[in-house]
Design an enzyme around this catalytic site. Structure first.
Site, PDB file in Angstrom:
ATOM      1  N   LYS A   9       0.865  -1.188   0.000  1.00 12.60           N
ATOM      2  CA  LYS A   9       0.000   0.000   0.000  1.00 12.60           C
ATOM      3  C   LYS A   9       0.900   1.237   0.000  1.00 12.60           C
ATOM      4  O   LYS A   9       1.403   1.662   1.030  1.00 12.60           O
ATOM      5  CB  LYS A   9      -0.895  -0.008   1.241  1.00 12.60           C
ATOM      6  CG  LYS A   9      -1.600   1.324   1.559  1.00 12.60           C
ATOM      7  CD  LYS A   9      -2.542   1.770   0.471  1.00 12.60           C
ATOM      8  CE  LYS A   9      -3.204   3.096   0.845  1.00 12.60           C
ATOM      9  NZ  LYS A   9      -2.297   4.263   0.759  1.00 12.60           N
ATOM     10  N   GLU A  54       8.235   1.653  11.937  1.00 10.19           N
ATOM     11  CA  GLU A  54       9.349   2.610  11.844  1.00 10.19           C
ATOM     12  C   GLU A  54       8.712   3.975  11.739  1.00 10.19           C
ATOM     13  O   GLU A  54       8.127   4.324  10.714  1.00 10.19           O
ATOM     14  CB  GLU A  54      10.230   2.283  10.630  1.00 10.19           C
ATOM     15  CG  GLU A  54      11.589   2.981  10.660  1.00 10.19           C
ATOM     16  CD  GLU A  54      11.572   4.290   9.908  1.00 10.19           C
ATOM     17  OE1 GLU A  54      11.486   5.340  10.599  1.00 10.19           O
ATOM     18  OE2 GLU A  54      11.636   4.288   8.680  1.00 10.19           O
ATOM     19  N   CYS A  96      12.678  10.682   8.301  1.00 11.17           N
ATOM     20  CA  CYS A  96      12.331  10.378   9.687  1.00 11.17           C
ATOM     21  C   CYS A  96      13.530  10.520  10.611  1.00 11.17           C
ATOM     22  O   CYS A  96      13.380  10.863  11.778  1.00 11.17           O
ATOM     23  CB  CYS A  96      11.739   8.976   9.788  1.00 11.17           C
ATOM     24  SG  CYS A  96      12.709   7.716   8.942  1.00 11.17           S
ATOM     25  N   GLU A 132       8.037  16.732  15.544  1.00 13.23           N
ATOM     26  CA  GLU A 132       8.612  16.458  14.235  1.00 13.23           C
ATOM     27  C   GLU A 132       8.006  17.382  13.180  1.00 13.23           C
ATOM     28  O   GLU A 132       6.807  17.349  12.926  1.00 13.23           O
ATOM     29  CB  GLU A 132       8.376  14.999  13.839  1.00 13.23           C
ATOM     30  CG  GLU A 132       9.079  14.618  12.557  1.00 13.23           C
ATOM     31  CD  GLU A 132       8.910  13.139  12.223  1.00 13.23           C
ATOM     32  OE1 GLU A 132       9.883  12.532  11.757  1.00 13.23           O
ATOM     33  OE2 GLU A 132       7.800  12.610  12.434  1.00 13.23           O
TER      34      GLU A 132
END
Length: 497
Positions: free
Chosen positions: A181, A256, A290, A391
């Site tokens: 996906k 993750e 990330c 973030e």
């Protein structure tokens, strides 16, 4: 780079080795972030399509050839996939740049690593083996490593092809089947990967691609009883939701997630190396990483010199056409994300931070369309500010002055995240002392490079769990079966009757 426009105008769902219409017949548009232009229409999957895909992947696993191939046969096909990738390298790079807005230099490196990932897992597949264990006399025990089953793999938009390779390659090496996906922003290279796998000879139903809204298809995949494992890379809150939903069927999961990675620059470092490496560590991939080192802790003895050099170098970064060789910083993924990035910068200013560089859209005709944000450097920041804790996922770095080693370790660890980190010093004893003290899955010493095929990649705390890109990743795609056999001369009579 010469653009040949190999991207198709329309993509259907890829199920059981062929492109098929979605059950609803609906499509969504995917764009070029650098220009805002529509580049393709993509099928929007429904629950019915998911059920059909699970059925195909389940059949390929339960009765198909792939899990029953020898490890050597699977390795051979993984190497063939890598070979086809090499032959289509320029096509893959072009599609990745066009659909993600990343620079051509970044795309070349990421497609190159994806090729290496498949080559690595071709070799790693041959390491899958069980053990013989010591047991009482008259018994024999051995273990088998068996594929976990049908794997749902949810891929982010920041590294579309490379992240797909990180997940698909070990799953295939272990003998699993896959439902991929991709992010709705960047679905195109996922289809190209499925085509390549099929061309290489991977049986139908082993690699499938479903596209559509992550908020719709993602939860359905996570809760589907026919999917045995979910592997997800993306935002932390989504990871928490996946973990909760997966509990209903006790799926195996790998997460993750986000990061707010610290980079600690000591006064005994090679300052030029630290400046160059820290620049790359945050502005590579337009800061949409990330493990981007977005918190830069600099020792007070070199703070002024470092900041001056860092701002000077940032001003030399070329922002612009992602297809132009020599461009360092490309577009951000969407208009909405551009607003999120700028929103964080405005909040930081309100909290007292000083914009040392950037803090706005770049100016000029080439930036009138598309989604852009300047490399941005913020000073006068404390570790308690939102800009230092949350973030941003864009080209924004904060610089924080420190004086004490013990305190900078405390500040570096003072975050809910624990993915990446970096240490800059010529004292290797100090470097490894700091590396041991930082609560993060990755520590980079005097380098901004976080991973190669073969090096474990993953996080502590709310950056997730499980390790990708390494031999040990195969454990995430296998079950261990213990077989205990009685081989004694006399029949057992444990009740003694």
């Amino acid at each position: 780079m010469t653009v040949t426009m190999t991207v198709k105008q329309e993509y259907k769902l890829f199920i059981n080795g062929e492109y098929v219409d979605s059950s609803s017949g609906e499509y969504f548009e995917t764009h070029n972030p650098a220009t805002g232009e529509v580049i393709a229409r993509v099928a929007k999957a429904t629950k019915e399509d998911l059920d059909k895909t699970v059925e195909a992947a389940r059949a390929a696993f339960e009765t198909g050839k792939w899990p029953r191939f020898t490890a050597a046969k699977r390795a051979q096909l993984l190497n063939k996939i890598a070979s086809i990738m090499k032959s289509r390298f320029n096509e893959l790079v072009e599609a990745e740049v066009l659909n993600s807005g990343k620079t051509v230099g970044a795309a070349k490196g990421q497609i190159g690593q994806a090729i290496e990932d498949f080559e690595f897992y071709a070799a790693a597949a041959l390491t899958l083996k069980g053990d013989v264990n010591p047991v009482p006399n008259g018994f024999f025990n051995y273990t088998l490593k068996e594929p976990v089953g049908v794997c749902g793999q949810i891929i982010p938009w920041n590294y579309p092809f490379m992240m797909a390779a990180w997940k698909v390659a070990p799953a295939l090496a272990a003998g699993c089947t896959v439902i991929l996906k991709p992010a709705s922003y960047t679905p195109i290279t996922a289809f190209m990967l499925a085509e390549i796998c099929h061309e290489a000879g991977v049986p139908a139903g082993v690699v499938n691609v479903l596209t559509g809204s992550g908020t719709e298809i993602g939860p359905l995949m996570t809760e589907h009883p026919g999917i045995d494992k979910i592997a997800f890379t993306g935002e932390t809150d989504t990871g928490k939701d996946i973990m909760a939903r997966a509990s209903g069927t006790l799926k195996r999961i790998t997460l993750e997630l986000g990061g707010k990675s610290p980079s600690i620059v000591f006064d005994d470092c090679d300052i030029e190396g630290a400046v160059n490496g820290s620049l790359y560590g945050i502005f590579y991939n337009t800061g949409q990483s990330c493990e981007a080192r977005s918190r830069l802790f600099v020792h007070e003895n070199i703070y002024d010199e470092f900041v001056e050099k860092f701002v000077e170098k940032a001003d030399k970064l070329r922002v612009g056409d992602p297809f132009a060789e020599g461009t360092h910083v490309g577009a951000v993924i969407s208009e909405g994300h551009e607003k999120v990035i700028d929103g964080y910068v405005q909040i930081a200013k309100e909290e007292g931070a000083e914009v040392l560089y950037g803090g706005m859209r770049p100016q000029g005709r080439e930036f009138e369309n598309g989604h852009w944000y300047m490399p941005t450097i913020l000073g006068n920041v404390t570790n308690e500010m939102r800009i230092a804790q949350e973030e941003v996922f864009g080209p924004v770095v904060v610089i924080i002055k420190f004086s004490d080693e013990k305190d900078v370790i405390r500040q570096a660890n003072d975050t809910i995240f624990g993915l990446g980190s970096a240490v800059w010093t010529k004292d290797h004893g100090k470097a490894h002392r700091i590396a041991a003290a930082i609560r993060a899955g990755i520590v980079m010493v005097n380098s901004p490079i976080s991973a190669f095929p073969g090096t474990p990649f993953g996080g502590y705390k709310q950056s997730g769990f499980g390790r990708e890109l390494a031999v040990e990743t195969l454990n995430l795609y296998t079950e261990t079966k213990s077989v205990v056999s009685y081989v004694g001369e006399k029949p057992l009579n444990l009740f003694g009757i």
